[in-house]
Design an enzyme around this catalytic site. Structure first.
Site, mmCIF file in Angstrom:
data_model
loop_
_atom_site.group_PDB
_atom_site.id
_atom_site.type_symbol
_atom_site.label_atom_id
_atom_site.label_comp_id
_atom_site.label_asym_id
_atom_site.label_seq_id
_atom_site.Cartn_x
_atom_site.Cartn_y
_atom_site.Cartn_z
ATOM 1 N N CYS A 234 -1.551 3.932 11.089
ATOM 2 C CA CYS A 234 -1.476 5.161 11.878
ATOM 3 C C CYS A 234 -2.780 5.284 12.671
ATOM 4 O O CYS A 234 -3.365 6.348 12.772
ATOM 5 C CB CYS A 234 -1.183 6.378 11.019
ATOM 6 N N GLY B 14 4.123 7.137 -1.178
ATOM 7 C CA GLY B 14 5.485 6.665 -1.383
ATOM 8 C C GLY B 14 6.496 7.064 -0.329
ATOM 9 O O GLY B 14 7.696 6.854 -0.522
ATOM 10 N N GLY B 15 6.030 7.616 0.768
ATOM 11 C CA GLY B 15 6.971 8.054 1.818
ATOM 12 C C GLY B 15 7.818 6.905 2.344
ATOM 13 O O GLY B 15 9.054 6.988 2.368
ATOM 14 N N LYS B 16 7.157 5.816 2.700
ATOM 15 C CA LYS B 16 7.906 4.702 3.304
ATOM 16 C C LYS B 16 8.687 3.947 2.231
ATOM 17 O O LYS B 16 9.818 3.523 2.460
ATOM 18 C CB LYS B 16 6.958 3.788 4.085
ATOM 19 N N ASP C 227 -4.598 -4.326 -6.785
ATOM 20 C CA ASP C 227 -5.286 -4.518 -5.518
ATOM 21 C C ASP C 227 -4.508 -5.554 -4.699
ATOM 22 O O ASP C 227 -4.398 -6.715 -5.117
ATOM 23 C CB ASP C 227 -6.719 -5.001 -5.815
ATOM 24 N N CYS D 28 0.892 -1.179 0.000
ATOM 25 C CA CYS D 28 0.000 0.000 0.000
ATOM 26 C C CYS D 28 0.915 1.209 0.000
ATOM 27 O O CYS D 28 1.123 1.855 1.033
ATOM 28 C CB CYS D 28 -0.895 -0.021 1.238
HETATM 29 C C1 LIG Z 1 -1.666 4.568 4.790
HETATM 30 S S1 LIG Z 1 -1.728 4.863 3.082
HETATM 31 C C2 LIG Z 1 -0.109 4.375 2.595
HETATM 32 C C3 LIG Z 1 0.946 5.405 2.873
HETATM 33 C C4 LIG Z 1 2.268 5.040 2.239
HETATM 34 N N1 LIG Z 1 2.722 3.731 2.668
HETATM 35 C C5 LIG Z 1 3.338 6.052 2.547
HETATM 36 O O1 LIG Z 1 4.145 5.852 3.459
HETATM 37 O O2 LIG Z 1 3.397 7.068 1.837
HETATM 38 C C6 LIG Z 1 -2.679 3.513 2.543
HETATM 39 C C7 LIG Z 1 -2.681 3.299 1.043
HETATM 40 O O3 LIG Z 1 -3.329 2.044 0.811
HETATM 41 C C8 LIG Z 1 -3.909 2.103 -0.466
HETATM 42 N N2 LIG Z 1 -4.835 0.969 -0.559
HETATM 43 C C9 LIG Z 1 -6.043 0.819 0.009
HETATM 44 N N3 LIG Z 1 -6.564 -0.382 -0.286
HETATM 45 C C10 LIG Z 1 -5.661 -1.020 -1.076
HETATM 46 C C11 LIG Z 1 -5.621 -2.280 -1.717
HETATM 47 N N4 LIG Z 1 -6.630 -3.142 -1.619
HETATM 48 N N5 LIG Z 1 -4.532 -2.599 -2.443
HETATM 49 C C12 LIG Z 1 -3.495 -1.736 -2.572
HETATM 50 N N6 LIG Z 1 -3.495 -0.507 -2.002
HETATM 51 C C13 LIG Z 1 -4.546 -0.175 -1.254
HETATM 52 C C14 LIG Z 1 -4.522 3.477 -0.519
HETATM 53 O O4 LIG Z 1 -4.742 3.880 -1.848
HETATM 54 C C15 LIG Z 1 -3.447 4.303 0.211
HETATM 55 O O5 LIG Z 1 -2.590 4.892 -0.731
#
Ligand SMILES: C[S@@+](CC[C@H](N)C(=O)[O-])C[C@H]1O[C@@H](n2cnc3c(N)ncnc32)[C@H](O)[C@@H]1O
Length: 456
Positions: A390, A273-275, A318, A269
């Site tokens: 978070c 892209g931070g992590k 997904d 997820c």
């Molecule tokens: C908490 S954010 C991620 C932040 C990211 N890891 C960062 O550090 O920048 C959660 C992300 O999960 C994605 N997401 C939600 N459901 C998903 C799925 N079924 N498959 C892939 N990505 C998903 C969302 O689009 C969102 O970008």
């Protein structure tokens, strides 16, 4: 309660601009009341500002964030002064912003009243000028009683939705008040220094030369916290990729994942892209797949990788349906930074307290369980999956992990020894819970699952 303005408002801009700034903030808050995220609403409003108003971005942002941070305190006061409910979100937002200025900002009260009344006209609501004027003047007359009323009422003081405050009390009987107060505090601006480009110490020197004071964050080597937040454009080397903005608690993800050169790593997820970027900054030879279901958000991953000179495979898909995108090669490490309620980062996203509901929590918990189950087969024997949210609610953290461990005999929880966790976090089921405000960090949950090696 104390005046909390620190920037942008000591000098009131004159005339039309000051009223237009209040109208812009009201439009942003009004959009949030209609269901939009504050980030999206402000981005749209900022993109359309005239050059004169563009200089007031800090003021607009301050009013919009502040009004939402204190919404559950201010809106009962506004509604208590009305004889009948308002059916107009922008106007209610403007009144909340007016109350916010009078109770929290260091703005001369006559200017705050005058410009907020004029803002009603900017919003094409000339008919509401008299009412706006009357409400704000009444608040000024009754300020002492109102402040006493707020101080005597826990719901008004803490400004959280009732269901959320009840959950905090239930789960953190000793810490709930400190958590709620941390949620209402202004977050620090913390930077992640790109270790492949510059050391933290050298970047701190650059900041000092630019007149920006920053402190290292204990136990998080890549992090520097600014004494006073500045716009990113003012950060030296930002465009050249020397730094990014990221809370120190979020910077622990790449550290705890501990991916080594040559390993196949999935960030399931990944957007924005931070992590993922941090994983590559620490170890550019990692073979990283940055996956996200949201194609638009993946653009941000592309931009971040480009700015930071990083190379990874960016893929839309997904995570709950790997058969659609997985090439069958197992991953040595998986980062599951799961979609969550974001209750741990309320201080950065005050609109979450308006948008989140108890139903969302149950829905998110089901998604988190589904993602864990779907991704587990992609992990190599002996591989590690880092689960991150978070959130600070056990429904999204300890509980789905306990259920997962019960379902998967080939999974065990790793102990995650790290000084940042031992110094600041609580043990919570299989992982660690960092509470918001603890060591001035965002609220994050971390747990690591290890897959049994194949028995020869
Ligand atoms: C908490 S954010 C991620 C932040 C990211 N890891 C960062 O550090 O920048 C959660 C992300 O999960 C994605 N997401 C939600 N459901 C998903 C799925 N079924 N498959 C892939 N990505 C998903 C969302 O689009 C969102 O970008």
């Amino acid at each position: 309660m104390r005046p909390e303005n620190r920037s942008g408002t000591s000098a009131i801009p004159g005339g039309r601009t000051a009223a237009a700034a209040r109208a812009a903030a009201a439009r942003a808050v009004g959009a949030v009341l209609r269901g939009r995220s504050l980030d999206a609403a402000l981005a749209e409003i900022f993109a359309a500002l005239s050059p004169a108003l563009a200089r007031e971005r800090a003021l607009i942002q301050e009013m919009a964030y502040g009004a939402l941070r204190w919404y559950f305190q201010l809106v009962p006061l506004v509604r208590g002064y009305l004889t009948k409910p308002l059916q107009d979100e922008d106007l209610e937002a403007l009144l909340v912003i007016g109350f916010y200025q009078l109770l929290y900002m260091r703005v001369a009260s006559h200017a705050a009243v005058q410009e907020t009344v004029e803002a009603a006209a900017v919003l094409n609501k000339v008919w509401a000028k008299g009412m706006t004027n009357a409400l704000l003047r009444r608040l000024l007359r009754e300020e002492t009683e109102i402040r006493a009323r707020i101080a005597a009422d826990e719901m008004l003081t803490l400004a959280h939705p009732a269901w959320l405050l009840a959950r905090l009390k239930e789960n953190y009987p000793d810490a709930w008040r400190a958590i709620a107060e941390a949620n209402n505090a202004r977050p620090p601006l913390t930077l992640r220094v790109h270790g492949g480009k510059i050391t933290c110490a050298a970047y701190r020197d650059k900041l000092t030369q630019a007149g920006i004071v920053a402190q290292p964050v204990p136990d998080v080597d890549s992090a520097l916290t600014l004494e006073t937040p500045v716009p990113v454009e003012m950060l030296p080397g930002f465009q050249a990729g020397e730094v990014s903005v990221q809370d120190a608690a979020a910077q622990l993800a790449a550290v705890l994942l501990d991916a080594r050169p040559g390993e196949r790593v999935l960030d399931a997820c990944a957007a924005p892209g931070g992590k993922a970027a941090h994983i590559l900054e620490r170890s550019p030879q990692v073979m990283l797949v940055a996956l996200d279901v949201d194609a638009l958000r993946l653009e941000r991953v592309r931009e971040n990788f480009a700015r930071l000179d990083l190379a990874g495979t960016i893929m839309q898909g997904d995570a709950a349906q790997p058969s659609a995108w997985w090439d069958g090669q197992p991953f040595d490490r998986i980062l599951l930074d799961a979609p969550c309620s974001a209750i741990g980062v309320l201080r950065r996203h005050p609109d979450i307290r308006l948008h989140r509901t108890p139903t969302d929590i149950a829905r998110l918990a089901a998604t988190q369980a589904q993602l864990l189950d779907a991704l587990w087969p992609l992990l190599a024997p002996g591989g590690k999956l880092l689960y991150v949210t978070c959130s600070i609610l056990p429904e999204e953290n300890a509980q789905p992990l306990a259920a997962f461990l019960a379902r998967h005999p080939d999974a065990r929880a790793n102990s995650l020894e790290h000084p940042a966790l031992t110094h600041t976090a609580l043990r919570a089921g299989a992982g660690f819970q960092i509470l918001p405000g603890s060591a001035n960090l965002d609220g994050f949950y971390y747990a690591q699952l290890v897959k049994s090696p194949v028995v020869p």
